[in-house]
Design a protein around this motif. Structure first.
Motif, PDB file in Angstrom:
ATOM      1  N   ARG A 199      -7.592   1.842  -0.166  1.00  0.00           N
ATOM      2  CA  ARG A 199      -6.265   1.268  -0.107  1.00  0.00           C
ATOM      3  C   ARG A 199      -6.306  -0.217   0.269  1.00  0.00           C
ATOM      4  NH1 ARG A 199      -0.933   3.856   2.513  1.00  0.00           N
ATOM      5  NH2 ARG A 199      -1.900   3.700   4.565  1.00  0.00           N
ATOM      6  N   ALA A 200      -7.012  -0.521   1.360  1.00  0.00           N
ATOM      7  CA  ALA A 200      -7.034  -1.902   1.837  1.00  0.00           C
ATOM      8  C   ALA A 200      -7.565  -2.840   0.753  1.00  0.00           C
ATOM      9  CB  ALA A 200      -7.897  -2.000   3.090  1.00  0.00           C
ATOM     10  N   ARG A 201      -8.591  -2.352   0.024  1.00  0.00           N
ATOM     11  CA  ARG A 201      -9.185  -3.190  -1.008  1.00  0.00           C
ATOM     12  C   ARG A 201      -8.180  -3.467  -2.126  1.00  0.00           C
ATOM     13  NH1 ARG A 201     -10.946  -2.976  -5.630  1.00  0.00           N
ATOM     14  NH2 ARG A 201     -10.477  -0.747  -5.803  1.00  0.00           N
ATOM     15  N   ARG A 202      -7.469  -2.411  -2.527  1.00  0.00           N
ATOM     16  CA  ARG A 202      -6.503  -2.542  -3.613  1.00  0.00           C
ATOM     17  C   ARG A 202      -5.317  -3.441  -3.204  1.00  0.00           C
ATOM     18  NH1 ARG A 202      -5.526  -3.189  -8.720  1.00  0.00           N
ATOM     19  NH2 ARG A 202      -3.539  -2.346  -9.398  1.00  0.00           N
ATOM     20  N   VAL A 203      -4.882  -3.296  -1.942  1.00  0.00           N
ATOM     21  CA  VAL A 203      -3.795  -4.135  -1.432  1.00  0.00           C
ATOM     22  C   VAL A 203      -4.195  -5.605  -1.516  1.00  0.00           C
ATOM     23  CG1 VAL A 203      -2.558  -4.815   0.682  1.00  0.00           C
ATOM     24  CG2 VAL A 203      -2.769  -2.397   0.075  1.00  0.00           C
ATOM     25  N   GLU A 204      -5.433  -5.870  -1.073  1.00  0.00           N
ATOM     26  CA  GLU A 204      -5.935  -7.233  -1.088  1.00  0.00           C
ATOM     27  C   GLU A 204      -5.967  -7.776  -2.518  1.00  0.00           C
ATOM     28  OE1 GLU A 204     -10.096  -9.133   0.298  1.00  0.00           O
ATOM     29  OE2 GLU A 204      -9.414  -7.382   1.433  1.00  0.00           O
ATOM     30  N   GLY A 228       0.797  -1.222   0.000  1.00  0.00           N
ATOM     31  CA  GLY A 228       0.000   0.000   0.000  1.00  0.00           C
ATOM     32  C   GLY A 228       0.827   1.268   0.000  1.00  0.00           C
ATOM     33  N   PHE A 229       2.157   1.130  -0.011  1.00  0.00           N
ATOM     34  CA  PHE A 229       3.030   2.293   0.145  1.00  0.00           C
ATOM     35  C   PHE A 229       2.744   3.402  -0.869  1.00  0.00           C
ATOM     36  CE2 PHE A 229       6.934   4.754  -0.084  1.00  0.00           C
ATOM     37  CZ  PHE A 229       7.297   4.841   1.255  1.00  0.00           C
ATOM     38  N   GLY A 230       2.475   3.000  -2.103  1.00  0.00           N
ATOM     39  CA  GLY A 230       2.291   4.009  -3.149  1.00  0.00           C
ATOM     40  C   GLY A 230       0.842   4.444  -3.320  1.00  0.00           C
ATOM     41  N   LEU A 231      -0.039   3.976  -2.418  1.00  0.00           N
ATOM     42  CA  LEU A 231      -1.466   4.304  -2.558  1.00  0.00           C
ATOM     43  C   LEU A 231      -1.856   5.407  -1.584  1.00  0.00           C
ATOM     44  CD1 LEU A 231      -2.852   0.670  -2.693  1.00  0.00           C
ATOM     45  CD2 LEU A 231      -2.479   2.212  -4.620  1.00  0.00           C
ATOM     46  N   ALA A 232      -2.831   6.212  -1.962  1.00  0.00           N
ATOM     47  CA  ALA A 232      -3.331   7.246  -1.059  1.00  0.00           C
ATOM     48  C   ALA A 232      -4.050   6.580   0.104  1.00  0.00           C
ATOM     49  CB  ALA A 232      -4.283   8.173  -1.810  1.00  0.00           C
ATOM     50  N   ARG A 233      -3.988   7.242   1.285  1.00  0.00           N
ATOM     51  CA  ARG A 233      -4.693   6.697   2.446  1.00  0.00           C
ATOM     52  C   ARG A 233      -6.190   6.697   2.187  1.00  0.00           C
ATOM     53  NH1 ARG A 233      -0.831   6.773   6.639  1.00  0.00           N
ATOM     54  NH2 ARG A 233       0.885   8.046   5.939  1.00  0.00           N
ATOM     55  N   GLY A 234      -6.891   5.785   2.828  1.00  0.00           N
ATOM     56  CA  GLY A 234      -8.339   5.762   2.664  1.00  0.00           C
ATOM     57  C   GLY A 234      -8.843   4.349   2.520  1.00  0.00           C
TER      58      GLY A 234
END
Lengths: 350, 513
Positions: A111-116, A102-108
């Motif tokens: 993020r968790a969904r994209r990481v998954e 998630g390092f390169g993703l904006a907080r919110g």
């Protein structure tokens, strides 16, 4: 269509050593290109120029038609949207797998969904809370790929991503990564010195030698129609047999080959035939004009040193290693050439 | 069970045990001394308001100095390693140079001009300047060791240089900075000279005072015991803070020079700041002593100076040789065989390392009084105490040197038909000889500036450079202090340069194609 990446006339040197000497290459959206070459050929430098870690001395780099380097313009690495997967992954050791991805993703919440989603893509769902030092080498590399893919970059540069892995693992991990990249629809530049890795993964292969791209084409081109001797040898096992051009055919110690049986023909009077093992047929024949001097089995090729009209020639054939017994020193054989990959000048290796 | 020809040789094990005994046995006598006093006496000494004030003052000094030095040292380390500071290599050496000025020499330089500086805050200032190099070396090594590929990846993920520093570099250096600060605090707890000159009653000074007072030997022992407990707390904390960073090294195949942050106009501010730091911590004491010396009128006779110099050099030589002779077998044992005896010995010695010099010295006093009467107040006991004090310094460096040598070298040597002893003499030893020589030199020169052990243990009527300096400082004769101070600074330049060099030159900064 505008290419995703285009490199034009890139030249770069370190000190007095010219490392890249006029590189032109473009990659279409969604395409995967492997950049092959021996160590020191300059492939890593190209990757670093694309990602923005090196400012090329000459030439232009464009992403989606926008100039990011060259002619006085330079876009910083963080504004390029080029993901990077370095050797050994370089995971951030103080962060969990999820925080890495998630390092390169904006907080919110997104993020968790994209990481998954990205971890799922590389087959590591459920590894979110692990730490980098708790992962195996192959898993680390897959996390590094997920991390690079997470912000949906325009292009991913993979620099020798499997070189730290055991040979047995490389194939599995590289296939997993290739599948993930395809599934994500990513555009990728894979830097490698390993032909099988390049061939299995890439749509096109670019072969770099001494700072120049000597051949760019589909894997089958490099294997079956090489235009450069080093590229031909890097692309797969080959025997080199001296030959002369004679009208519509090429003549060597083992007979003639019509031009249309040869993948690529250089316009030169004298050169070498590049023969893949399956293009060389050897049969035991007491009346044959060729004598075996020595036979050595390689993993998938039987190498024969033969004497033909007083000249010693090394031939790789598709025969199995068991044939060593039948083809011992002194055996007389008949050699038939069915085709050749290329007819090339022999100079580069001399 | 390994055959004898492959197992660790017995002679090395014996040497390791001997070295451990030297480092640990004195502590046993210290605790016996405390035990003899009885709990009633101990609690009487411990639970007094004066004791609380002493502890608070010592702890306060250590923590404040550690924090200040931590801030300054981290800044200098970042400037030298991570910014485009002009002449960063030269600045690295300059920042480390205060190591060449023993803390009491620096403190006396200040007091010689302004006697009113002698206070708690004066001690804070002097010790902070002295300990900045400790933090700087520690943190710079961490900054240097960070994998710059990680920063590149972070950049490629859309993070700018500032965010990369805050989210990657700093979090990874955080534990190191904390550990460095604890080490600096430990150094302050153990320091005797600077607080004494600044007239700040801390444990070390109080221990000497109690010992000198003479009529009550158990008071000194109890104070020393309390200081050991306090130091141990810092050692344990440091271990905890540093130990959890096991995740630190996750593969860095290629060492690439880190991307340097552009300072822009700030480079001149940074340069000026480092200049002031160097001027205050190094140039000022040196210039002061040169000035006092040039004023003449010192009471030092050449014979007195040469006598102290000769004693110092001879003592340094004997201590260096003895220490190295004990450390080499132990370091080799640990590096090559990792036997339980070897590792245990190493751990014990490293633990003893955290003991303040005054505690070690006092322990040897008790050893002298109880079991080594014949050599009490003679040089051999001084040598033993100094060896115990410097052993850990030698073991650490030598172990690393032995470990760097590939096992295959000795394997090949033995496969060529040479005995283990011959391989050790002809292959192993020559390779580590430069390290052995440098270690011996550092130990000899470190011994020269040692103060409390010599004050406690030196034979009556004899002096070294440091004890002579102490005598002249006691009567505020600046001109007479000067030659001793300058000689000690000159002696300490080499160990400081070695410290600056370690780890710095070894990184291959080739650009990778």
């Amino acid at each position: 269509m505008t290419p995703r990446l285009s490199l034009s006339a890139i030249r770069h040197s370190f000190g007095s050593t010219l490392v890249l000497n006029g590189i032109d290459l473009s990659i279409a959206p969604g395409e995967m290109v492997a950049l092959m070459g021996e160590s020191g050929s300059g492939k890593t430098t190209i990757g670093r120029i694309v990602a923005g870690f090196i400012v090329p001395e000459e030439g232009v780099v464009c992403l989606d038609g926008d100039r990011v380097a060259g002619d006085g313009r330079f876009v910083a690495p963080e504004r390029r949207g080029v993901g990077v997967v370095p050797q050994e992954g370089a995971l951030f050791p103080h962060l969990s797998v999820a925080a890495n991805v998630g390092f390169g993703l904006a907080r919110g919440g997104e993020r968790a969904r994209r990481v998954e989603e990205c971890l799922d893509l590389v087959g590591l769902a459920g590894f979110e809370q692990r730490r980098p030092h708790e992962l195996s080498g192959g898993q680390r590399q897959r996390v590094a790929v997920a991390r690079a893919l997470a912000p949906e970059p325009r292009l991913v540069v993979l620099d020798e991503p499997y070189s730290g892995l055991d040979a047995s693992l490389r194939r599995t991990v590289s296939d997993q990564v290739a599948t993930a990249l395809r599934a994500a629809g990513a555009t990728a530049l894979l830097i490698t010195h390993d032909a099988s890795e390049a061939f299995r993964t890439a749509d096109r292969v670019a072969f770099l030698d001494a700072g120049r791209l000597v051949q760019v084409g589909e894997p089958s081109d490099l294997y079956g129609r090489p235009t450069d001797l080093r590229a031909a040898l890097a692309a797969g096992t080959a025997a080199l047999v001296p030959a002369q051009r004679c009208g519509a055919s090429l003549v060597c110690s083992f007979g003639e080959l019509p031009l249309d049986a040869v993948g690529y023909v250089s316009d030169i009077p004298s050169g070498v035939l590049v023969l893949r093992p399956w293009q060389v047929d050897v049969t035991v024949d007491a009346s044959g004009g060729v004598e075996v001097l020595d036979a050595r089995p390689d993993t998938d090729t039987l190498w024969l040193s033969v004497d033909v009209a007083g000249e010693r020639v090394d031939l790789g054939t598709g025969r199995s290693a068991q044939d060593v017994e039948n083809l011992g020193a002194g055996t007389r054989v008949r050699v038939m050439l069915t085709a050749a990959a290329a007819y090339l000048p022999r100079s580069p290796l001399d | 069970m390994k055959p004898a020809s492959l197992a660790a040789p017995r002679s090395a094990t014996v040497a390791a045990v001997g070295a451990t005994a030297l480092a640990v046995v004195p502590l046993v006598y210290l605790s016996m001394q405390i035990g003899d006093a009885g709990w009633g006496r101990v609690s009487e000494i411990l639970f007094r308001s004066a004791m609380a004030r002493l502890a608070l003052r010592s702890l306060g000094l250590a923590v404040i100095v550690g924090t200040l030095a931590g801030l300054v040292g981290t800044t200098t380390a970042w400037l030298v390693e991570r910014s485009d500071l002009p002449a960063s290599t030269a600045w690295h050496v300059v920042v480390v140079m205060p190591l060449a000025v023993p803390s009491y020499v620096a403190a006396y330089a200040w007091v010689s001009w302004w006697p009113q500086v002698a206070s708690f805050w004066g001690a804070v200032a002097v010790l902070a300047f002295s300990t900045v190099p400790i933090i700087h070396l520690y943190v710079a090594a961490i900054f240097r060791g960070l994998d710059s590929t990680q920063e590149e990846v972070a950049r490629s993920l859309g993070k700018g240089p500032r965010e990369v520093f805050l989210r990657l570099t700093l979090p990874q250096a955080r534990r190191g900075v904390a550990a460095g600060m604890l080490l600096a605090s430990l150094y302050v707890l153990a320091d005797f000279g600077a607080p004494a000159i600044m007239r700040v009653p801390v444990f070390t000074w109080a221990i000497l005072g109690a010992y000198r007072a003479g009529f009550d030997p158990s008071r000194a022992a109890v104070l020393a015991g309390a200081l050991v407990v306090l130091s141990t707390v810092f050692v344990l904390l440091e271990g905890v803070v540093r130990g959890r960073s096991t995740e630190a090294s996750v593969g860095a195949a290629v060492v690439r020079p880190a991307t340097k942050v552009t300072l822009g106009r700030w480079r001149w501010v940074a340069t000026a700041g480092l200049g002031v730091l160097a001027a205050v911590s190094v140039a000022f004491p040196v210039m002061s002593y040169l000035y006092w010396w040039s004023q003449g009128g010192n009471e030092v006779e050449l014979a007195e100076f040469l006598g102290a110099l000769g004693t110092t050099l001879l003592l340094g030589l004997v201590v260096a040789i003895t220490t190295v002779a004990l450390a080499v077998p132990l370091a080799w044992l640990v590096a090559r065989f990792g036997t339980r005896v070897g590792l245990g010995a190493e751990r014990a010695i490293m633990l003893a390392h955290s003991l303040p010099g005054i505690v070690v010295a006092l322990s040897f006093v008790y050893v002298g009084v109880r079991v080594l009467r014949p050599i009490y107040q003679h040089w051999p006991l001084v040598v033993l105490a100094l060896v115990a004090l410097t052993l850990s310094l030698a073991v650490g460096g030598l172990r690393a040197a032995f470990e760097q040598q590939p096992q295959s070298l000795t394997d090949v040597g033995r496969a060529c038909g040479r005995s283990r002893a011959r391989v050790f003499a002809q292959v192993t030893l020559p390779a580590v000889l430069p390290t052995i020589a440098a270690t011996a030199a550092v130990i000899a020169l470190t011994t020269a500036k040692e103060l409390p052990s010599l004050l406690l243990l030196r034979p009556a009527g004899t002096d070294t450079l440091s004890t002579r300096l102490w005598v002249w400082a006691g009567v505020s004769d600046h001109a007479s202090v000067a030659p001793y101070a300058l000689t000690l600074i000159a002696f300490s330049v080499f160990p400081a340069l070695v410290a600056a060099q370690v780890g710095r030159g070894s990184v291959d900064r080739r650009e990778v194609v």
